[in-house]
Design a protein around this motif. Structure first.
Motif, PDB file in Angstrom:
ATOM      1  N   MET A 246     -17.864  25.013  16.198  1.00 22.39           N
ATOM      2  CA  MET A 246     -17.222  23.928  16.929  1.00 22.39           C
ATOM      3  C   MET A 246     -17.040  24.311  18.398  1.00 22.39           C
ATOM      4  N   ALA A 247     -16.712  25.574  18.647  1.00 26.34           N
ATOM      5  CA  ALA A 247     -16.554  26.048  20.029  1.00 26.34           C
ATOM      6  C   ALA A 247     -17.888  26.011  20.772  1.00 26.34           C
ATOM      7  N   GLU A 248     -18.973  26.403  20.089  1.00 27.04           N
ATOM      8  CA  GLU A 248     -20.296  26.342  20.715  1.00 27.04           C
ATOM      9  C   GLU A 248     -20.636  24.900  21.102  1.00 27.04           C
TER      10      GLU A 248
ATOM     11  N   MET B 171     -15.961  31.110  11.179  1.00 26.47           N
ATOM     12  CA  MET B 171     -17.312  30.812  11.642  1.00 26.47           C
ATOM     13  C   MET B 171     -17.479  29.336  11.969  1.00 26.47           C
ATOM     14  N   ARG B 172     -16.838  28.472  11.185  1.00 28.50           N
ATOM     15  CA  ARG B 172     -16.882  27.051  11.534  1.00 28.50           C
ATOM     16  C   ARG B 172     -16.191  26.801  12.871  1.00 28.50           C
TER      17      ARG B 172
ATOM     18  N   GLU C 189     -21.377  28.826  10.710  1.00 25.71           N
ATOM     19  CA  GLU C 189     -21.249  28.453  12.117  1.00 25.71           C
ATOM     20  C   GLU C 189     -22.054  27.193  12.419  1.00 25.71           C
ATOM     21  N   GLN C 190     -23.274  27.137  11.927  1.00 20.99           N
ATOM     22  CA  GLN C 190     -24.093  25.948  12.178  1.00 20.99           C
ATOM     23  C   GLN C 190     -23.434  24.705  11.599  1.00 20.99           C
TER      24      GLN C 190
ATOM     25  N   HIS D 208     -18.030  18.600  12.104  1.00 22.79           N
ATOM     26  CA  HIS D 208     -16.904  18.982  11.258  1.00 22.79           C
ATOM     27  C   HIS D 208     -17.027  18.507   9.813  1.00 22.79           C
ATOM     28  N   TRP D 209     -17.809  17.451   9.548  1.00 21.45           N
ATOM     29  CA  TRP D 209     -17.932  16.956   8.177  1.00 21.45           C
ATOM     30  C   TRP D 209     -19.185  17.454   7.467  1.00 21.45           C
ATOM     31  N   SER D 210     -19.989  18.268   8.122  1.00 22.25           N
ATOM     32  CA  SER D 210     -21.299  18.602   7.552  1.00 22.25           C
ATOM     33  C   SER D 210     -21.248  19.638   6.437  1.00 22.25           C
ATOM     34  N   SER D 211     -20.208  20.463   6.355  1.00 24.77           N
ATOM     35  CA  SER D 211     -20.158  21.483   5.296  1.00 24.77           C
ATOM     36  C   SER D 211     -20.243  20.863   3.911  1.00 24.77           C
TER      37      SER D 211
END
Length: 419
Positions: free
Chosen positions: A288-290, A283-284, A101-102, A107-110
């Motif tokens: 993004m929603a948060e 979770m991603r 989630e974090q 969007h590119w951090s994973s």
């Protein structure tokens, strides 16, 4: 960038009696990842965007990404998505869920943590199903982040939501297999650092058991006959340097030892790969929603059309409240699914996996839409990231199976209780 306050206190919610409890290890990783995001990621979002915009080769790795990957690896935040693996800390799906989630907030951090799709799913699949030689040859480069991979299942000419429809042919010819077919929406395949494709196709098209017609085979991307036809945009966004490619396979020859687990096991492998991956996507989506809700609230507290703050408008408050409810509902549903998989295995969580696959993207799409509305015309630009989030939410309703397929799974299993 403000701290993600939802997760700084979320463990209290799960410490209640009869509720799930995050392990000390999970809480430690949550805190470390949150600190890394605050120090290195949010502050570099504009750098990432500029490097991507100015890149001479859009498919080459971005310098900022490579730099932050090294920092994440040095910080021990690497391969977090691999459960029970010697290549990472071996977090369970439940422990990893809040970390995904974090990462989803950017969007590119994973990729910075080697936890991005399709890489995390491919690594888990290869480690679980690959032979010793296959693992030794391909997995170290993937887990180290020195080369990428792609999962080539979806095809343009069939309804690929049912994997038994896949028509790409894999024909044995002595000590090699010859592969012919066309694939598309193959995420990561166009990237310069992608070195290997995991291709699903038919080895036994006439088998009366349709789930045994498919096989999974390893194809080095530089094998003669492999052609990247084009990049497929998502509502105008190319997603380079990751991308989603259409691929042509013309008389592609690979050794017989490249088949994974043996002929006829492709459907089994695909299903085993996709289950946990759907949790990661969900979770991603929540992360993004948060981020979208945070953006909505900040805008509402600083914008005063017609002499009244948007935050004081009844319709805005209604949407903020509903967004909070929907995000938390989705999060609890995902954590329940993760816990079930960890406790009883993927097979026991089929209904829950389908439920989160439907619920999370729809929730994300609605929250982003409300945020865009508060921004007015500015919301549809690229200035605030909401345009991309909107496109991402829509495509997620297809990824790993469309809503209709998952709703059918849920309904079928529910009806079975009463037969």
């Amino acid at each position: 960038m403000a701290e993600d306050y939802r997760y700084s206190h979320l463990h209290k919610l799960f410490s209640m009696k009869n509720m799930y409890t995050f392990s000390d290890r999970s809480l430690d990783y949550q805190n470390r990842l949150r600190a890394f995001m605050a120090e290195h990621v949010y502050s570099n979002e504009e750098v990432w965007a500029k490097q991507r915009r100015d890149a001479a080769n859009v498919w080459a790795p971005l310098p900022i990404v490579e730099d932050l990957k090294s920092r994440a690896k040095a910080a021990g935040l690497w391969n977090l998505a691999l459960p029970h693996s010697r290549y990472g800390p071996g977090l369970t799906n439940f422990e990893y869920a809040p970390l995904a989630e974090q990462m989803g907030r950017v969007h590119w951090s994973s990729e910075l943590f080697n936890c991005h799709a399709p890489e995390s799913g491919n690594m888990e699949m290869l480690e679980k199903y690959g032979s010793q030689d296959q693992v030794a040859k391909w997995l170290p480069g993937m887990t180290d982040g020195t080369h990428g991979s792609a999962f080539a299942m979806t095809e343009p000419d069939v309804a690929s939501s049912d994997a038994t429809n896949i028509e790409t042919s894999i024909v044995r010819d002595g000590d090699r297999y010859v592969i012919n077919g066309r694939k598309w929406w193959i995420s990561g395949a166009a990237a310069e650092h992608c070195k290997v494709l995991f291709v699903m196709g038919q080895t036994d098209a006439d088998n009366p058991a349709k789930h045994l017609r498919q096989s999974m085979i390893i194809v080095p991307k530089d094998t003669p006959g492999v052609t990247i036809v084009r990049d497929l945009n998502i509502l105008g966004y190319s997603d380079a340097p990751h991308g989603h490619a259409e691929i042509l396979l013309e008389n592609v020859c690979v050794p017989t030892e490249n088949i994974i687990l043996g002929e006829g096991r492709g459907f089994e492998i695909a299903q085993g790969r996709l289950g946990p991956g759907r949790i990661h996507h969900a979770m991603r989506n929540i992360g993004m929603a948060e981020r979208a809700l945070e953006s909505l609230c900040r805008r509402a507290l600083n914008r005063k059309p017609f002499g009244k703050l948007l935050a004081d408008q009844g319709v805005t408050r209604e949407r903020i409240a509903e967004a909070r409810i929907r995000i938390d509902q989705a999060r609890l549903l995902v954590l329940n699914t993760a816990h079930r998989i960890d406790t009883n295995g993927v097979e026991s969580a089929k209904m829950e996996i389908s439920a989160i696959k439907v619920a999370a993207p729809i929730m994300l799409g609605q929250v982003v839409d409300w945020a865009m509305q508060v921004y007015g015309a500015a919301g549809v630009t690229d200035d605030f990231g909401l345009g991309y989030a909107c496109a991402r939410a829509r495509i997620m309703r297809y990824v790993d199976g469309p809503d209709e397929v998952h709703r059918n799974v849920i309904a079928r299993m529910e009806l079975a209780k009463y037969k």
